[in-house]
Every structure is written in structure tokens, then in C-alpha cells.
Design a protein around this motif. Structure first.
Motif, PDB file in Angstrom:
ATOM      1  N   VAL A 280       0.685  -1.313   0.050  1.00  0.00           N
ATOM      2  CA  VAL A 280      -0.057  -0.114   0.099  1.00  0.00           C
ATOM      3  C   VAL A 280       0.893   1.320   0.093  1.00  0.00           C
ATOM      4  CG1 VAL A 280      -1.844   1.469   1.501  1.00  0.00           C
ATOM      5  CG2 VAL A 280      -1.987  -0.902   1.034  1.00  0.00           C
ATOM      6  N   ASP A 281       1.762   1.278   0.873  1.00  0.00           N
ATOM      7  CA  ASP A 281       2.873   2.731   1.032  1.00  0.00           C
ATOM      8  C   ASP A 281       3.431   2.794  -0.241  1.00  0.00           C
ATOM      9  OD1 ASP A 281       1.479   2.574   3.545  1.00  0.00           O
ATOM     10  OD2 ASP A 281       3.400   1.794   4.544  1.00  0.00           O
ATOM     11  N   GLN A 282       4.094   1.738  -0.898  1.00  0.00           N
ATOM     12  CA  GLN A 282       4.894   2.006  -2.084  1.00  0.00           C
ATOM     13  C   GLN A 282       3.958   1.842  -3.371  1.00  0.00           C
ATOM     14  OE1 GLN A 282       8.055   2.469  -2.120  1.00  0.00           O
ATOM     15  NE2 GLN A 282       8.069   2.622   0.234  1.00  0.00           N
ATOM     16  N   ARG A 283       2.572   1.776  -3.217  1.00  0.00           N
ATOM     17  CA  ARG A 283       1.792   1.666  -4.592  1.00  0.00           C
ATOM     18  C   ARG A 283       2.402   0.743  -5.319  1.00  0.00           C
ATOM     19  NH1 ARG A 283      -3.032   3.122  -3.481  1.00  0.00           N
ATOM     20  NH2 ARG A 283      -3.394   3.579  -5.808  1.00  0.00           N
ATOM     21  N   CYS A 284       2.721  -0.557  -4.606  1.00  0.00           N
ATOM     22  CA  CYS A 284       3.019  -1.627  -5.638  1.00  0.00           C
ATOM     23  C   CYS A 284       2.112  -2.055  -6.676  1.00  0.00           C
ATOM     24  CB  CYS A 284       3.538  -2.922  -4.957  1.00  0.00           C
ATOM     25  SG  CYS A 284       4.936  -2.373  -3.963  1.00  0.00           S
ATOM     26  N   ASP A 285       2.080  -2.388  -7.880  1.00  0.00           N
ATOM     27  CA  ASP A 285       1.384  -2.709  -8.994  1.00  0.00           C
ATOM     28  C   ASP A 285       1.308  -4.349  -9.030  1.00  0.00           C
ATOM     29  OD1 ASP A 285       0.864  -0.197 -10.526  1.00  0.00           O
ATOM     30  OD2 ASP A 285       3.125  -0.522 -10.205  1.00  0.00           O
ATOM     31  N   SER A 286       2.367  -4.890  -8.509  1.00  0.00           N
ATOM     32  CA  SER A 286       2.443  -6.397  -8.467  1.00  0.00           C
ATOM     33  C   SER A 286       3.087  -7.011  -7.131  1.00  0.00           C
ATOM     34  CB  SER A 286       3.108  -7.072  -9.707  1.00  0.00           C
ATOM     35  OG  SER A 286       4.458  -6.434  -9.829  1.00  0.00           O
ATOM     36  N   ILE A 287       2.718  -8.169  -6.914  1.00  0.00           N
ATOM     37  CA  ILE A 287       3.462  -8.872  -5.718  1.00  0.00           C
ATOM     38  C   ILE A 287       3.764 -10.158  -5.847  1.00  0.00           C
ATOM     39  CG2 ILE A 287       3.106  -9.194  -3.133  1.00  0.00           C
ATOM     40  CD1 ILE A 287       0.240  -7.802  -3.295  1.00  0.00           C
ATOM     41  N   VAL A 288       4.986 -10.775  -5.522  1.00  0.00           N
ATOM     42  CA  VAL A 288       5.489 -12.075  -5.867  1.00  0.00           C
ATOM     43  C   VAL A 288       5.711 -12.805  -4.440  1.00  0.00           C
ATOM     44  CG1 VAL A 288       7.538 -13.119  -7.029  1.00  0.00           C
ATOM     45  CG2 VAL A 288       6.932 -10.838  -7.732  1.00  0.00           C
ATOM     46  N   ARG A 299      -5.022 -14.928   7.004  1.00  0.00           N
ATOM     47  CA  ARG A 299      -5.232 -15.312   8.675  1.00  0.00           C
ATOM     48  C   ARG A 299      -5.224 -14.026   9.332  1.00  0.00           C
ATOM     49  NH1 ARG A 299      -2.875 -21.351  10.061  1.00  0.00           N
ATOM     50  NH2 ARG A 299      -4.146 -22.524   8.643  1.00  0.00           N
ATOM     51  N   LEU A 300      -4.983 -12.877   8.893  1.00  0.00           N
ATOM     52  CA  LEU A 300      -4.838 -11.624   9.612  1.00  0.00           C
ATOM     53  C   LEU A 300      -6.407 -11.314  10.073  1.00  0.00           C
ATOM     54  CD1 LEU A 300      -2.285  -9.395   7.622  1.00  0.00           C
ATOM     55  CD2 LEU A 300      -1.963 -10.502   9.747  1.00  0.00           C
ATOM     56  N   PRO A 301      -6.480 -10.631  11.075  1.00  0.00           N
ATOM     57  CA  PRO A 301      -7.810 -10.180  11.320  1.00  0.00           C
ATOM     58  C   PRO A 301      -8.694  -9.410  10.313  1.00  0.00           C
ATOM     59  CG  PRO A 301      -6.452  -9.568  13.156  1.00  0.00           C
ATOM     60  CD  PRO A 301      -5.520  -9.940  11.991  1.00  0.00           C
ATOM     61  N   ALA A 302      -9.960  -9.611  10.214  1.00  0.00           N
ATOM     62  CA  ALA A 302     -10.921  -8.949   9.014  1.00  0.00           C
ATOM     63  C   ALA A 302     -10.398  -7.335   9.101  1.00  0.00           C
ATOM     64  CB  ALA A 302     -12.002  -9.450   9.307  1.00  0.00           C
ATOM     65  N   GLU A 303     -10.420  -6.971  10.167  1.00  0.00           N
ATOM     66  CA  GLU A 303     -10.220  -5.337  10.267  1.00  0.00           C
ATOM     67  C   GLU A 303      -8.981  -4.997   9.699  1.00  0.00           C
ATOM     68  OE1 GLU A 303     -10.734  -1.512  10.594  1.00  0.00           O
ATOM     69  OE2 GLU A 303     -12.567  -2.881  11.016  1.00  0.00           O
ATOM     70  N   THR A 304      -7.919  -5.803   9.908  1.00  0.00           N
ATOM     71  CA  THR A 304      -6.490  -5.642   9.393  1.00  0.00           C
ATOM     72  C   THR A 304      -6.548  -5.650   7.851  1.00  0.00           C
ATOM     73  OG1 THR A 304      -5.503  -6.336  11.297  1.00  0.00           O
ATOM     74  CG2 THR A 304      -4.102  -6.075   9.239  1.00  0.00           C
ATOM     75  N   LEU A 305      -7.141  -6.749   7.336  1.00  0.00           N
ATOM     76  CA  LEU A 305      -7.363  -6.922   5.948  1.00  0.00           C
ATOM     77  C   LEU A 305      -8.164  -5.566   5.111  1.00  0.00           C
ATOM     78  CD1 LEU A 305      -8.187 -10.643   5.593  1.00  0.00           C
ATOM     79  CD2 LEU A 305      -5.983  -9.549   5.183  1.00  0.00           C
ATOM     80  N   ARG A 306      -9.322  -5.310   5.996  1.00  0.00           N
ATOM     81  CA  ARG A 306     -10.015  -3.945   5.275  1.00  0.00           C
ATOM     82  C   ARG A 306      -9.215  -2.806   5.385  1.00  0.00           C
ATOM     83  NH1 ARG A 306     -14.050  -6.855   8.169  1.00  0.00           N
ATOM     84  NH2 ARG A 306     -13.972  -5.208  10.020  1.00  0.00           N
ATOM     85  N   HIS A 307      -8.019  -2.710   6.271  1.00  0.00           N
ATOM     86  CA  HIS A 307      -7.684  -1.368   6.483  1.00  0.00           C
ATOM     87  C   HIS A 307      -6.451  -1.288   5.329  1.00  0.00           C
ATOM     88  CE1 HIS A 307      -5.402   1.865   8.494  1.00  0.00           C
ATOM     89  NE2 HIS A 307      -4.436   1.151   8.175  1.00  0.00           N
ATOM     90  N   HIS A 308      -6.163  -2.537   4.725  1.00  0.00           N
ATOM     91  CA  HIS A 308      -5.192  -2.327   3.518  1.00  0.00           C
ATOM     92  C   HIS A 308      -5.888  -2.688   2.204  1.00  0.00           C
ATOM     93  CE1 HIS A 308      -2.714  -3.443   7.134  1.00  0.00           C
ATOM     94  NE2 HIS A 308      -1.781  -2.660   6.529  1.00  0.00           N
ATOM     95  N   ASP A 309      -6.100  -1.583   1.515  1.00  0.00           N
ATOM     96  CA  ASP A 309      -6.682  -1.626   0.274  1.00  0.00           C
ATOM     97  C   ASP A 309      -5.597  -1.850  -0.798  1.00  0.00           C
ATOM     98  OD1 ASP A 309      -8.203  -1.126  -1.989  1.00  0.00           O
ATOM     99  OD2 ASP A 309      -8.426   0.882  -1.776  1.00  0.00           O
ATOM    100  N   LEU A 310      -6.116  -3.262  -1.261  1.00  0.00           N
ATOM    101  CA  LEU A 310      -5.047  -3.749  -2.611  1.00  0.00           C
ATOM    102  C   LEU A 310      -5.767  -3.373  -3.946  1.00  0.00           C
ATOM    103  CD1 LEU A 310      -3.208  -6.685  -1.158  1.00  0.00           C
ATOM    104  CD2 LEU A 310      -2.944  -4.274  -0.848  1.00  0.00           C
ATOM    105  N   SER A 311      -6.428  -2.530  -4.109  1.00  0.00           N
ATOM    106  CA  SER A 311      -7.586  -2.548  -5.344  1.00  0.00           C
ATOM    107  C   SER A 311      -6.422  -1.907  -6.281  1.00  0.00           C
ATOM    108  CB  SER A 311      -8.603  -1.564  -5.293  1.00  0.00           C
ATOM    109  OG  SER A 311      -8.153  -0.001  -4.680  1.00  0.00           O
ATOM    110  N   HIS A 312      -5.426  -1.350  -6.165  1.00  0.00           N
ATOM    111  CA  HIS A 312      -4.457  -0.824  -7.127  1.00  0.00           C
ATOM    112  C   HIS A 312      -3.541  -1.850  -7.640  1.00  0.00           C
ATOM    113  CE1 HIS A 312      -2.212  -0.596  -3.229  1.00  0.00           C
ATOM    114  NE2 HIS A 312      -1.071  -0.731  -3.963  1.00  0.00           N
ATOM    115  N   VAL A 313      -3.394  -3.015  -6.976  1.00  0.00           N
ATOM    116  CA  VAL A 313      -2.712  -4.176  -7.235  1.00  0.00           C
ATOM    117  C   VAL A 313      -3.209  -4.877  -8.594  1.00  0.00           C
ATOM    118  CG1 VAL A 313      -1.716  -6.519  -6.941  1.00  0.00           C
ATOM    119  CG2 VAL A 313      -1.739  -4.651  -5.064  1.00  0.00           C
ATOM    120  N   LYS A 314      -2.354  -4.993  -9.692  1.00  0.00           N
ATOM    121  CA  LYS A 314      -2.685  -5.719 -10.892  1.00  0.00           C
ATOM    122  C   LYS A 314      -2.447  -7.201 -11.286  1.00  0.00           C
ATOM    123  CE  LYS A 314      -2.150  -1.123 -12.825  1.00  0.00           C
ATOM    124  NZ  LYS A 314      -1.388  -0.430 -11.684  1.00  0.00           N
ATOM    125  N   ALA A 315      -1.582  -7.482 -10.388  1.00  0.00           N
ATOM    126  CA  ALA A 315      -0.889  -8.983 -10.447  1.00  0.00           C
ATOM    127  C   ALA A 315      -0.575  -9.384  -9.171  1.00  0.00           C
ATOM    128  CB  ALA A 315      -0.130  -9.332 -11.602  1.00  0.00           C
TER     129      ALA A 315
END
Length: 536
Positions: A280-288, A299-315
Motif C-alpha cells: 500500500v505505502d509503495q503503491r506496488c502494482d504487483s506482488i511476488v 489469517r490476519l484479522p478481518a479489520e486489518t485486511l480491510r484497512h489495507h486496500d489492494l485495489s491498485h494491485v494488478k497482479a
């Protein structure tokens, strides 16, 4: 005429794939001349690839880690200085440098500098135990060992190899040689290209479980075209390589970065919440990643997952082990349909790629072969099997390795190399991998051979005999279960044996649980009947 037509067709496919990825695009005449000269002189490996980035985009950010950012121009200058300094410490064309480093600039810079010298880079698994490291280093005989400070004690038993610290939390006050000190004192002047291009040696395990070196020469554009034909990666993206760089999978994306001009974002260790925050902080387009990382994130808490928006990730590119259960669909339900799963190995590279569409329709499949890759299912006699029938998986592509450094090779039939796995081609044309054709298991992306663990246990004074099998594990895909016959009723307990294995083998080879038996089931010839061992 047929060969000419095939060559023209191949060239057109490569142009299309590279064009869609943004690799082929307009450059000024001056820059084109510079790029052409660089690649002619240096080739398409780490040296030529990263030097060309300093020509193409000198001021673009090339690498980000905990220490900050480096541009492609800075990486070029720093690796020139490091190469000169390493040459002064005896590293020469045809020599080799071993790296035991986590994901940070030191790994990348050393790899580039070594390539500029025409030497080989030997990547050591950071989970190896002392005896394994000693064995590998004695066999490979590197001229220099570059390692993170945290591995100093582990490597204390290795003698006769010059050392350099790659990463230290604080600069040593005693004059210890570090990469930063070598770079600071080195000459940043460009080097002359070596007559011989260096190789990369990635450690794997052979059929005996002993770590083997699988060398790779420069793959050229064919490797990139193959992957990009089924995975949407684009030039100029920011990519967070969470998978270890010493692994084939992490290394593949480090190499892709030099073609795509991707900004490489690294963190020394993996933490699930930190991984999300980095993306999120680095605005990464892809993750390996490897699958176990995906599991830990989910397995992270649901609130933690919601807090990190990965909608900008393309792959999201995953490999290293099979995706267990419903991991693929669970991931895509949480983060979107951007997941690609790659099946392959160090020896044959990528065999098939499952796109998001494949994973939605057939989440247990390995997808389909990428461009210029042939997959055949063969029986024990080497005959091709029809769709739906299970057999040994063999692969043909331009990426097959040439044999282990210590001798030996994978089985090859009619130009196709064995993956060591059993599988089938489904009626839908997708590949389905069903398991190993031997006893090897894959735990958390790592190859584990039960025989090696059995031998280790048998060397303990309290153990009469031992056997190990793979059982399903929600976190790691598979884990080892050990069956042990002790020399006496109270000769040892689980903790004692677990610590014994941990002291001699990598931590991913330590059995999770132990079962104590009065005797192991055997057939008439004395062979242990593993099918009769209880896996429940």
C-alpha cells in the motif's frame, strides 16, 4: 521454408508479447544506439540488463528497501565500485561468489557486480543448517562469501573462504569488511565486459536430498516472453518481491525487472501485515509470493485486511508449491481476480501458468503451458498418455538447465525433461499436478526428502530406526511426520529429536510431530512399507 516461417512466427509472437508489456516502445536515436551497444557488449544477463536500465532511465527509482531508494544510475555506479573492489579481493572471471542474504540491496548489488566480473553467483538458502552449508561450500568452492551479519555464527565452521558482510544493523567499529565499505572505497568507473558471462547457481535438492547446484546461463528474451505470454506484467510497474530472492521464483522476478524496468521493492523478512503495508505505502502494482505467505496474510484479522486496500494491485504472482484447498478462491474473493499461479521447478523453469480465469474455473489446476513450452504426460516406458490419464510430467522449453554442478541430471526423453511430478492433462486442456513421482514433499515452497530426515534421526544415539512421510498441512501444503523406534522406552522424547534435526538440517525439514513405534512395518526384503504407516 518451414524453419523460416516458424522463425518469423516466433518473432511476431515475441514482438506482440513484448509490445503489450510495454518493453518495445519509442526511444530517441541516441538512446537506441546506447542500448544496442550495451547489450552487444554485455549480453542480456544481470550485467547487461541492469546497465541498460541506467541508459534507458537513469533517474528512475530502481530499488527500494529499508535503507531507502536507489536509482538505476546509482545502482550502476555502486555495482561498478563493488565489482572493482571484489576484483581486488581476488574475484575474477570464471570465479564464484556465494551469497547468503535476505531480500535487500546487498543481494541485488552483489549479483550485478559479480556478473560484471564474469564470475558465478551461488545463492545459499537462508534456512540451511551448518552441516549443509559446509557440504555445499566445500563442493562449490567459492572465492568469496557474502552474508548477512545474522548468519556469522552459523557460518563459523566454514574455513578458507574470504568473507564480506552484506547487511549489518550497525556499521562495525572494528574495520570488518562490509559491502558499503567496499562500495565507498571502490572505483565507480565502468568496467570492460568479460569474455565469459557468469552463471547463477541456485541450490536445489537431488534424489538423495543433498542440496545440489543447478546452474543457469543467461536466459535471454525467451524466458520473459514465455512468462509474459500468460501473465499480465507491464513495464514501469513497482513490484514487491516478497518471495526469497535466492529461490528460483524470487530470482525470476528480479531478472524480469531488468527487462520491464520495474522498481524492485524489498523487505528483509516477511511479515504478513508488513507485506500489506509495504504494498500500500509503495503503491506496488504487483506482488511476488509463495503460497504460505498468502495463507498467513489471509489469517490476519478481518479489520486489518480491510484497512489495507489492494485495489491498485494488478497482479499477484504465486509459485513454490501447490495452492492448497480453496486458497486461490479465498484470496481472489478478498483481493480481486489478479492471482496467477505458476507451476515449475529450478531445473525446468515455468511449466504452466494458471490465470485468474483458470483459478476461478478450476482452482486445483496448474493452468496451461506458456508460449514455446511443450508438456507431455508419459508412462513408465516413455510413451505419451492421452488426456485424463495420469503419468510422469515431462517438459520442453528453452529454459531447461544443463545438469547439476556436482554431477547428475534430470531424466530427459526426446528432448523433454522430467519434472519429477505425476499429473494429467484434463479434458479442459489444463494441467493437473497430482504429486511427486518419488517420496519428496514440498513444504512451504521448500523441497523436503524424507530419506534425509530419516538418516539424520538414525544418527541419534537414542534412535534405532526411523521413517518419515508427508501429511497434509493447512499452512505449508505438506509437513513431515516421523515414525521412530527408540533404543529404549525412555531414550528420547519429541523435543529432543526435534532439536537434533533442527541442529543438522534446515528448519523446514524438521518433522512437526513424531509417532513412537515398537517396530516399523517391512516387507520380506526388509524394505519399510510406508503405505502401512498411519498418516491420520
Amino acid at each position: 521454408m518451414g524453419k523460416i516461417a516458424a522463425g518469423a512466427s516466433s518473432a511476431l509472437v515475441s514482438l506482440r508479447v513484448l509490445g503489450e508489456a510495454g518493453v518495445i516502445r519509442p526511444y530517441s536515436p541516441k538512446k537506441l544506439v546506447g542500448l544496442g551497444a550495451t547489450l552487444r557488449r554485455w549480453g542480456t544477463g544481470p550485467a547487461g540488463g541492469f546497465i541498460s536500465l541506467a541508459v534507458r532511465a537513469p533517474h528512475a527509482v530502481g530499488l527500494v528497501d529499508e535503507l531507502g531508494e536507489l536509482t538505476w544510475s546509482e545502482l550502476d555506479s555502486r555495482t561498478n565500485a563493488l565489482a572493482h573492489a571484489l576484483r581486488g579481493r581476488g574475484v575474477a572471471q570464471g570465479g564464484s561468489v556465494a551469497l547468503m542474504c535476505r531480500n535487500h540491496r546487498g543481494f541485488v548489488e552483489t549479483s550485478i557486480a559479480v556478473a560484471k566480473l564474469g564470475a558465478d553467483a551461488l545463492y545459499l538458502n537462508t534456512a540451511f543448517a551448518g552441516p549443509q552449508l559446509t557440504e555445499v561450500l566445500e563442493r562449490e568452492s567459492p572465492d568469496l562469501l557474502v552474508h548477512d551479519e545474522e548468519f556469522t555464527e552459523l557460518l563459523s565452521g566454514v574455513e578458507g573462504v574470504d568473507r564480506v558482510l552484506a547487511w549489518t544493523d550497525e556499521a562495525p567499529a572494528d574495520g570488518t569488511v562490509t559491502l558499503e565499505r567496499l562500495i565507498g572505497a571502490g572505483d565507480e568507473a565502468p568496467l570492460d565486459p568479460p569474455a565469459r558471462h557468469g552463471r547463477v547457481v541456485i541450490l536445489t535438492s537431488g534424489t538423495t536430498g543433498t542440496p545440489k547446484g543447478a546452474p543457469r546461463k543467461e536466459a535471454g528474451l525467451s524466458a520473459a516472453v514465455s512468462m509474459l505470454s500468460r501473465m499480465q506484467l507491464r513495464t514501469g510497474w513497482r513490484t514487491h518481491i516478497a518471495a526469497p530472492l535466492f529461490h528460483t521464483w524470487g530470482y525470476a522476478h528480479y531478472m524480469l525487472a531488468m527487462l520491464l524496468g520495474s522498481t524492485i521493492v524489498l523487505r528483509r523478512t516477511f511479515d504478513p501485515e508488513q507485506c500489506l503495508a509495504t504494498v500500500v505505502d509503495q503503491r506496488c502494482d504487483s506482488i511476488v509470493v509463495i503460497p504460505v505467505m498468502m495463507q498467513r496474510i489471509l489469517r490476519l484479522p478481518a479489520e486489518t485486511l480491510r484497512h489495507h486496500d489492494l485495489s491498485h494491485v494488478k497482479a499477484v504472482a504465486a509459485s513454490g508449491s501447490a495452492l492448497p484447498g480453496d486458497l486461490a478462491t479465498a484470496w481472489m474473493d478478498q483481493f480481486g481476480d489478479t492471482l496467477y499461479n505458476i507451476y515449475g521447478s529450478t531445473e525446468v523453469s515455468w511449466v504452466s501458468i494458471a490465470t485468474p480465469e483458470d483459478l476461478r474455473e478450476a482452482p486445483d489446476s496448474a493452468g496451461r503451458p506458456p508460449y514455446a513450452t511443450v508438456v507431455r504426460i508419459l508412462d513408465e516406458d516413455g510413451e505419451a498418455l492421452p488426456r485424463g490419464e495420469s503419468g510422469r510430467i515431462f517438459v520442453g522449453n528453452d529454459l531447461l538447465f544443463e545438469g547439476y554442478t556436482g554431477g547428475g541430471h534430470k531424466e530427459v526423453l526426446d528432448g523433454l525433461m522430467s519434472t519429477g511430478d505425476v499429473g494429467r492433462i484434463g479434458d479442459d486442456g489444463r494441467l493437473y499436478v497430482e504429486g511427486r513421482d518419488d517420496d519428496m514433499i514440498v513444504s512451504g515452497g521448500e523441497n523436503v526428502f524424507p530419506q534425509e530426515v530419516e538418516d539424520c534421526l538414525a544418527r541419534h544415539d537414542a534412535v534405532h530406526e526411523a521413517a518419515a512421510i508427508g501429511v497434509d498441512d493447512d499452512d505449508f501444503g505438506k509437513r513431515l511426520r516421523a515414525f521412530v523406534v527408540l533404543t529404549g522406552p525412555d531414550a528420547a522424547d519429541e523435543d529432543t529429536l526435534r532439536e537434533h534435526v533442527k541442529a543438522n538440517l534446515a528448519r523446514y525439514k524438521v518433522p512437526r510431530d513424531f509417532v513412537f513405534l515398537d517396530e516399523l512395518p517391512r516387507n520380506a526384503t526388509g524394505k519399510v512399507l510406508k503405505k502401512d504407516l498411519d498418516a491420520d
